[in-house]
Design a protein around this motif. Structure first.
Motif, PDB file in Angstrom:
ATOM      1  N   VAL A  35      12.759  10.096  -9.468  1.00 27.59           N
ATOM      2  CA  VAL A  35      11.312  10.278  -9.596  1.00 27.59           C
ATOM      3  C   VAL A  35      11.004  11.530 -10.422  1.00 27.59           C
ATOM      4  O   VAL A  35      10.066  11.533 -11.221  1.00 27.59           O
ATOM      5  CB  VAL A  35      10.665  10.370  -8.194  1.00 27.59           C
ATOM      6  CG1 VAL A  35       9.213  10.799  -8.293  1.00 27.59           C
ATOM      7  CG2 VAL A  35      10.766   9.016  -7.495  1.00 27.59           C
ATOM      8  N   HIS A  36      11.790  12.570 -10.233  1.00 27.95           N
ATOM      9  CA  HIS A  36      11.607  13.795 -11.028  1.00 27.95           C
ATOM     10  C   HIS A  36      11.708  13.489 -12.518  1.00 27.95           C
ATOM     11  O   HIS A  36      10.922  13.997 -13.326  1.00 27.95           O
ATOM     12  CB  HIS A  36      12.657  14.836 -10.635  1.00 27.95           C
ATOM     13  CG  HIS A  36      12.574  16.115 -11.411  1.00 27.95           C
ATOM     14  ND1 HIS A  36      11.691  17.127 -11.079  1.00 27.95           N
ATOM     15  CD2 HIS A  36      13.236  16.540 -12.517  1.00 27.95           C
ATOM     16  CE1 HIS A  36      11.819  18.128 -11.942  1.00 27.95           C
ATOM     17  NE2 HIS A  36      12.747  17.787 -12.824  1.00 27.95           N
ATOM     18  N   GLY A  39       9.077   9.810 -13.113  1.00 25.30           N
ATOM     19  CA  GLY A  39       7.669   9.833 -12.736  1.00 25.30           C
ATOM     20  C   GLY A  39       7.431   9.123 -11.419  1.00 25.30           C
ATOM     21  O   GLY A  39       8.248   8.308 -10.975  1.00 25.30           O
ATOM     22  N   PRO A  40       6.291   9.406 -10.771  1.00 23.42           N
ATOM     23  CA  PRO A  40       6.009   8.854  -9.443  1.00 23.42           C
ATOM     24  C   PRO A  40       5.765   7.352  -9.425  1.00 23.42           C
ATOM     25  O   PRO A  40       5.797   6.736  -8.362  1.00 23.42           O
ATOM     26  CB  PRO A  40       4.747   9.617  -9.011  1.00 23.42           C
ATOM     27  CG  PRO A  40       4.105  10.046 -10.291  1.00 23.42           C
ATOM     28  CD  PRO A  40       5.229  10.315 -11.234  1.00 23.42           C
ATOM     29  N   SER A  41       5.511   6.754 -10.581  1.00 20.70           N
ATOM     30  CA  SER A  41       5.271   5.309 -10.638  1.00 20.70           C
ATOM     31  C   SER A  41       6.551   4.510 -10.874  1.00 20.70           C
ATOM     32  O   SER A  41       6.500   3.291 -11.068  1.00 20.70           O
ATOM     33  CB  SER A  41       4.252   4.985 -11.738  1.00 20.70           C
ATOM     34  OG  SER A  41       3.017   5.609 -11.473  1.00 20.70           O
ATOM     35  N   SER A 112       8.140  20.351  -9.284  1.00 23.15           N
ATOM     36  CA  SER A 112       8.336  18.936  -9.589  1.00 23.15           C
ATOM     37  C   SER A 112       7.087  18.157  -9.210  1.00 23.15           C
ATOM     38  O   SER A 112       7.026  17.556  -8.126  1.00 23.15           O
ATOM     39  CB  SER A 112       9.550  18.361  -8.861  1.00 23.15           C
ATOM     40  OG  SER A 112       9.759  17.010  -9.252  1.00 23.15           O
ATOM     41  N   ASN A 114       6.088  15.360 -10.175  1.00 26.39           N
ATOM     42  CA  ASN A 114       6.377  13.937  -9.967  1.00 26.39           C
ATOM     43  C   ASN A 114       6.823  13.660  -8.535  1.00 26.39           C
ATOM     44  O   ASN A 114       6.358  12.712  -7.890  1.00 26.39           O
ATOM     45  CB  ASN A 114       7.463  13.471 -10.936  1.00 26.39           C
ATOM     46  CG  ASN A 114       6.967  13.358 -12.359  1.00 26.39           C
ATOM     47  OD1 ASN A 114       5.765  13.254 -12.605  1.00 26.39           O
ATOM     48  ND2 ASN A 114       7.875  13.388 -13.313  1.00 26.39           N
ATOM     49  N   THR A 117       3.866  14.162  -6.068  1.00 25.71           N
ATOM     50  CA  THR A 117       2.951  13.020  -6.042  1.00 25.71           C
ATOM     51  C   THR A 117       3.573  11.844  -5.302  1.00 25.71           C
ATOM     52  O   THR A 117       2.930  11.191  -4.473  1.00 25.71           O
ATOM     53  CB  THR A 117       2.579  12.594  -7.472  1.00 25.71           C
ATOM     54  OG1 THR A 117       1.947  13.698  -8.134  1.00 25.71           O
ATOM     55  CG2 THR A 117       1.632  11.410  -7.474  1.00 25.71           C
ATOM     56  N   PHE A 118       4.840  11.574  -5.578  1.00 27.06           N
ATOM     57  CA  PHE A 118       5.542  10.472  -4.915  1.00 27.06           C
ATOM     58  C   PHE A 118       5.606  10.694  -3.407  1.00 27.06           C
ATOM     59  O   PHE A 118       5.440   9.753  -2.616  1.00 27.06           O
ATOM     60  CB  PHE A 118       6.952  10.367  -5.491  1.00 27.06           C
ATOM     61  CG  PHE A 118       7.752   9.180  -5.010  1.00 27.06           C
ATOM     62  CD1 PHE A 118       7.594   7.942  -5.602  1.00 27.06           C
ATOM     63  CD2 PHE A 118       8.672   9.313  -3.984  1.00 27.06           C
ATOM     64  CE1 PHE A 118       8.338   6.846  -5.176  1.00 27.06           C
ATOM     65  CE2 PHE A 118       9.417   8.233  -3.552  1.00 27.06           C
ATOM     66  CZ  PHE A 118       9.250   6.993  -4.157  1.00 27.06           C
TER      67      PHE A 118
END
Length: 222
Positions: A35-36, A39-41, A112, A114, A117-118
């Motif tokens: 995820v880092h 990205g969170p998506s 981080s 990302n 957010t995740f």
């Protein structure tokens, strides 16, 4: 089953449970790294590919992406809570402790965005991440009341503030911090220590700390 077989069985079960815990922790670390970078998506397929394993492994341990998010969030909460409590214990003044905790929270989120957010989103709802941090914040409230107004500890106002202050404070910190995280660098963007200082002042003293709010005198009737 004789005693020897029972001992062996218990030993195997213990080792298997330990293996599952270790494997689960490895997968959480791998998911954080994915995820880092991605990205969170990132999808479960992408997270699994980044981790060098199959999606079915993640599903076996976490059920679905929401389950993985909760697990990552729980680990993040444990880490952040430990760091915040360590910071708080190292400060004699509760307000200094509060400012330090806010700074660490901001710095960890900034390290981080990302993963932050995740960790804090699941099914579009606030995750348990913030309730865990609110529990830590309540320790600061307790110190503030006990050290500055010990005689008020048991009165109604103190009980009400103990119930609501930490939740309100973390909401304030969260939304200010998340807006800060999304801002591109510019000359007016504060650093994490600067923003922590501002937020602490706003939480404790209000928007205009130099002014004292006087009670309104009801008008006299002729």
């Amino acid at each position: 089953m004789n005693t020897h077989e029972a001992i062996n069985s218990d030993g195997r079960n213990t080792r298997w449970d330990q293996h599952r815990r270790e494997r689960r922790d490895e997968l959480i670390k791998s998911a954080r790294a994915a995820v880092h970078d991605l990205g969170p998506s990132a999808s479960m397929d992408e997270i699994a590919a980044h981790a060098g394993t199959s999606k079915s492994v993640f599903y076996r341990y976490f059920g679905d992406k929401n389950g993985l998010q909760r697990a990552v969030g729980e680990k993040a909460t444990e880490f952040v809570a430990t760091e915040l409590l360590r910071a708080a214990r190292g400060k004699d003044n509760p307000l200094e402790a509060l400012q330090t905790m806010i700074r660490i929270y901001l710095e960890l989120a900034e390290s981080s965005p990302n993963v932050y957010t995740f960790s804090t989103e699941s099914d579009g709802e606030t995750s348990e991440f913030f309730s865990g941090i609110a529990d830590v914040m309540s320790t600061i409230h307790e110190r503030f009341v006990v050290e500055t107004k010990p005689e008020h500890r048991e009165n109604m106002a103190a009980r009400v503030s103990a119930t609501y202050w930490s939740t309100a404070a973390i909401g304030f910190i969260r939304h200010a911090g998340e807006q800060w995280l999304t801002e591109p660098p510019h000359e007016d963007r504060p650093t994490a220590p600067q923003l922590a200082r501002y937020i602490t002042r706003w939480l404790v003293q209000g928007f205009q700390p130099s002014r004292t709010i006087q009670p309104t005198t009801p008008p006299r009737h002729a």
